[in-house]
Design an enzyme around this catalytic site. Structure first.
Site, PDB file in Angstrom:
ATOM      1  N   LYS A  37      -1.923  40.029 -12.806  1.00 38.57           N
ATOM      2  CA  LYS A  37      -0.867  40.298 -11.637  1.00 38.57           C
ATOM      3  C   LYS A  37      -1.678  39.926  -9.949  1.00 38.57           C
ATOM      4  O   LYS A  37      -2.719  40.653 -10.005  1.00 38.57           O
ATOM      5  CB  LYS A  37      -0.949  41.996 -11.810  1.00 38.57           C
ATOM      6  N   THR A  41       1.840  45.324  -5.022  1.00 41.74           N
ATOM      7  CA  THR A  41       2.447  46.219  -3.937  1.00 41.74           C
ATOM      8  C   THR A  41       2.925  47.444  -4.587  1.00 41.74           C
ATOM      9  O   THR A  41       3.311  47.688  -5.555  1.00 41.74           O
ATOM     10  CB  THR A  41       3.471  45.327  -3.354  1.00 41.74           C
ATOM     11  N   GLU A 110       2.167  37.579 -14.081  1.00 42.60           N
ATOM     12  CA  GLU A 110       3.467  38.225 -13.562  1.00 42.60           C
ATOM     13  C   GLU A 110       3.638  38.024 -12.089  1.00 42.60           C
ATOM     14  O   GLU A 110       2.579  38.487 -11.377  1.00 42.60           O
ATOM     15  CB  GLU A 110       3.321  39.533 -14.226  1.00 42.60           C
ATOM     16  N   GLY A 111       4.495  37.679 -11.569  1.00 43.08           N
ATOM     17  CA  GLY A 111       4.821  37.517 -10.201  1.00 43.08           C
ATOM     18  C   GLY A 111       5.206  38.754  -9.444  1.00 43.08           C
ATOM     19  O   GLY A 111       5.227  39.866 -10.385  1.00 43.08           O
ATOM     20  N   GLY A 171      16.131  41.169 -18.738  1.00 37.65           N
ATOM     21  CA  GLY A 171      15.304  42.132 -18.641  1.00 37.65           C
ATOM     22  C   GLY A 171      15.758  43.591 -19.149  1.00 37.65           C
ATOM     23  O   GLY A 171      14.814  44.442 -19.204  1.00 37.65           O
ATOM     24  N   SER A 172      16.988  43.799 -18.984  1.00 38.68           N
ATOM     25  CA  SER A 172      17.617  45.219 -19.292  1.00 38.68           C
ATOM     26  C   SER A 172      19.027  44.882 -19.997  1.00 38.68           C
ATOM     27  O   SER A 172      19.808  44.745 -19.021  1.00 38.68           O
ATOM     28  CB  SER A 172      17.331  46.177 -18.030  1.00 38.68           C
TER      29      SER A 172
END
Length: 241
Positions: A37, A41, A110-111, A171-172
């Site tokens: 990562k 943030t 992972e951005g 993603g979901s």
């Protein structure tokens, strides 16, 4: 698949859970995995970040690395400037990923948010790091209305930078998908010019880790170590004409 950059079309769309899913299927295949990562943030000191969440879901054998952490939930460049902390640059990301790749079979980078979110004041992005790494990009997108436009824009940005889109993962996926989500299953591969490689059920990240690991192969296509079939999934959810 030595180094894969996991990016999204936006924020809060399931990148971390997708990263954990790919990590879990990779380890189930006997591969060693690291997750990187570059900039975390919106998380305070001592709190678990996205890399730690991947390790929690996929297994403690994951090597979880964070390059920088900024307390405010902002784009990395803005969060770095406001915190007075150094920004993360593409060369930093590339160097860290290369070192991890030397001792792991798979490295997942992972951005933060979308592909072109800025990491520093010079405007460097995750795409710049991917170019330095010569890495393919796994794109994570939401299921519903509006996703076709955001996927198309991201696909154009990748193509303009000669970056390869390895595929797309939803993603979901809702338990009761609406018409837009169901229609998008047929439209997304063409818009992305890349295959649909999985659909993660909504709420999967809330599963207990053993249940997550037991189910994850059903959510990802064989290219990502699972058994999920895009054609069968699309046929199941295809709307009536």
């Amino acid at each position: 698949m030595a180094i894969v950059v996991v990016s999204g079309t936006g924020t809060e769309i399931g990148k971390t859970v997708v990263t954990a899913a790919v990590a879990a299927t990779s380890m189930a295949a006997g591969l060693s995995v690291a997750v990187l990562k570059p900039a975390q943030t919106g998380v305070g000191a001592g709190e678990p970040g996205d890399a730690a969440e991947v390790a929690r879901l996929a297994g403690d054998a994951v090597t979880a690395v964070e390059l920088a952490r900024y307390p405010e939930p902002l784009a990395p460049a803005t969060a770095a400037r406001r915190s007075g902390l150094p920004a993360v640059r593409p060369a930093d990301i590339a160097e860290a990923a290369a070192k991890l790749s030397a001792v792991h079979d798979v490295v997942l980078v992972e951005g933060a948010g979308g592909l072109l979110v800025r990491f520093d004041e010079e405007g460097a992005t995750l795409a710049d790091a991917a170019r330095l790494l010569h890495a393919g990009v796994l794109l994570v997108a939401p299921a519903g209305l509006g996703t076709l436009n955001s996927v198309a824009l991201t696909a154009e940005a990748l193509a303009a930078r000669d970056l390869s889109c390895l595929g797309l993962v939803i993603g979901s996926w809702p338990e009761a998908p609406d018409l837009a989500a169901r229609c998008n299953l047929a439209d997304l591969p063409g818009v992305a010019d890349a295959p649909l490689l999985g659909a993660i059920p909504a709420g999967a990240g809330s599963l207990e880790p053993p249940l997550f690991r037991a189910a994850v192969g059903e959510w990802l296509a064989p290219q990502l170590g699972g058994t999920w079939n895009a054609a069968a999934f699309a046929e199941r959810w295809a709307p009536a004409p």
